[in-house]
Design a protein around this motif. Sequence first.
Motif, mmCIF file in Angstrom:
data_model
loop_
_atom_site.group_PDB
_atom_site.id
_atom_site.type_symbol
_atom_site.label_atom_id
_atom_site.label_comp_id
_atom_site.label_asym_id
_atom_site.label_seq_id
_atom_site.Cartn_x
_atom_site.Cartn_y
_atom_site.Cartn_z
ATOM 1 N N GLU A 75 0.786 -1.324 -0.113
ATOM 2 C CA GLU A 75 -0.074 0.074 0.047
ATOM 3 C C GLU A 75 0.927 1.466 0.002
ATOM 4 N N LEU A 76 1.908 1.431 0.798
ATOM 5 C CA LEU A 76 2.761 2.621 0.810
ATOM 6 C C LEU A 76 3.751 2.389 -0.187
ATOM 7 N N GLY A 77 4.317 1.245 -0.712
ATOM 8 C CA GLY A 77 5.152 1.084 -1.937
ATOM 9 C C GLY A 77 6.703 1.199 -1.193
ATOM 10 N N LEU A 78 6.816 0.823 0.044
ATOM 11 C CA LEU A 78 8.245 0.977 0.639
ATOM 12 C C LEU A 78 9.022 -0.217 0.392
ATOM 13 N N PRO A 79 10.256 -0.014 0.338
ATOM 14 C CA PRO A 79 11.166 1.081 0.523
ATOM 15 C C PRO A 79 11.339 1.940 -0.750
ATOM 16 N N GLU A 80 10.767 1.584 -1.730
ATOM 17 C CA GLU A 80 10.875 2.574 -3.104
ATOM 18 C C GLU A 80 10.387 3.800 -2.976
ATOM 19 N N SER A 81 9.347 4.061 -2.379
ATOM 20 C CA SER A 81 8.761 5.523 -2.223
ATOM 21 C C SER A 81 9.237 6.328 -1.027
ATOM 22 N N SER A 82 10.263 5.641 -0.314
ATOM 23 C CA SER A 82 10.722 6.444 0.737
ATOM 24 C C SER A 82 11.268 7.789 0.519
ATOM 25 N N LEU A 83 11.043 8.916 1.405
ATOM 26 C CA LEU A 83 11.814 10.055 1.243
ATOM 27 C C LEU A 83 13.315 10.246 1.358
ATOM 28 N N LEU A 84 13.757 9.130 2.156
ATOM 29 C CA LEU A 84 15.267 9.097 2.535
ATOM 30 C C LEU A 84 15.529 7.790 2.533
ATOM 31 N N GLU A 85 16.694 7.243 1.871
ATOM 32 C CA GLU A 85 17.078 5.887 2.227
ATOM 33 C C GLU A 85 18.594 5.826 1.896
ATOM 34 N N GLU A 86 19.123 5.477 3.106
ATOM 35 C CA GLU A 86 20.563 5.342 3.369
ATOM 36 C C GLU A 86 21.003 4.057 4.022
ATOM 37 N N ILE A 87 22.424 3.762 3.795
ATOM 38 C CA ILE A 87 22.954 2.634 4.136
ATOM 39 C C ILE A 87 23.532 2.728 5.450
ATOM 40 N N THR A 88 23.191 2.023 6.368
ATOM 41 C CA THR A 88 23.532 2.215 7.725
ATOM 42 C C THR A 88 24.878 1.261 8.129
ATOM 43 N N ASP A 89 25.022 0.236 7.416
ATOM 44 C CA ASP A 89 25.826 -0.747 7.878
ATOM 45 C C ASP A 89 25.827 -1.777 6.608
ATOM 46 N N THR A 90 26.891 -2.755 6.504
ATOM 47 C CA THR A 90 27.090 -3.858 5.688
ATOM 48 C C THR A 90 27.469 -5.179 6.563
ATOM 49 N N SER A 91 27.092 -6.187 6.130
ATOM 50 C CA SER A 91 27.930 -7.532 6.741
ATOM 51 C C SER A 91 28.122 -8.357 5.597
ATOM 52 N N ARG A 92 28.663 -9.417 5.703
ATOM 53 C CA ARG A 92 29.133 -10.463 4.628
ATOM 54 C C ARG A 92 27.784 -10.649 3.706
ATOM 55 N N TRP A 93 26.344 -10.820 4.154
ATOM 56 C CA TRP A 93 25.539 -11.353 3.591
ATOM 57 C C TRP A 93 24.496 -10.106 3.238
ATOM 58 N N SER A 94 24.244 -9.240 4.159
ATOM 59 C CA SER A 94 23.277 -8.078 3.902
ATOM 60 C C SER A 94 23.907 -6.569 3.982
ATOM 61 N N ILE A 95 23.008 -5.714 3.266
ATOM 62 C CA ILE A 95 23.244 -4.561 3.312
ATOM 63 C C ILE A 95 22.083 -3.988 4.113
ATOM 64 N N HIS A 96 22.189 -2.973 5.268
ATOM 65 C CA HIS A 96 21.408 -2.486 6.007
ATOM 66 C C HIS A 96 20.950 -1.159 5.834
ATOM 67 N N TYR A 97 19.710 -0.776 5.650
ATOM 68 C CA TYR A 97 19.335 0.581 5.521
ATOM 69 C C TYR A 97 18.471 1.339 6.567
ATOM 70 N N ARG A 98 18.278 2.578 6.445
ATOM 71 C CA ARG A 98 17.516 3.313 7.320
ATOM 72 C C ARG A 98 16.662 4.289 6.376
ATOM 73 N N ILE A 99 15.234 4.143 6.555
ATOM 74 C CA ILE A 99 14.312 4.878 5.565
ATOM 75 C C ILE A 99 13.479 5.982 6.229
ATOM 76 N N VAL A 100 13.040 7.027 5.789
ATOM 77 C CA VAL A 100 12.174 7.852 6.335
ATOM 78 C C VAL A 100 11.114 7.849 5.295
ATOM 79 N N PHE A 101 9.920 8.038 5.716
ATOM 80 C CA PHE A 101 8.535 7.804 4.931
ATOM 81 C C PHE A 101 7.359 8.539 5.752
ATOM 82 N N SER A 102 6.602 9.076 4.848
ATOM 83 C CA SER A 102 5.567 9.842 5.346
ATOM 84 C C SER A 102 4.338 8.832 5.577
#
Length: 90
Positions: free
Chosen positions: A13-40
């Motif tokens: 319904e909200l189309g997240l994470p693609e429709s977020s106002l902000l998306e930033e990488i907060t960390d990485t690990s061997r298998w994953s990329i970790h993100y923070r998003i801000v949305f309305s």
Amino acid sequence: MKIKLDKDYMVNELGLPESSLLEEITDTSRWSIHYRIVFSYQGRFFETFYSKGATENQYESPWEFEDQVDCYEVELKEVKVRKWVRKETE
């Protein structure tokens, strides 16, 4: 303020994470990329976090292991930051 939103509602319904106002990488690990998003949502702004696979062979979708996602209300503020920069030479 913290709210919980249904993962399927956020994605479908909200189309997240693609429709977020902000998306930033907060960390990485061997298998994953970790993100923070801000949305309305309902006239307010919230942040939440998710991770996804770091390679084409590592399948991990946002909030894959969560049915309810914790979202925290945020506000946009000007923040003064100090950092080291190169000294200009004459």
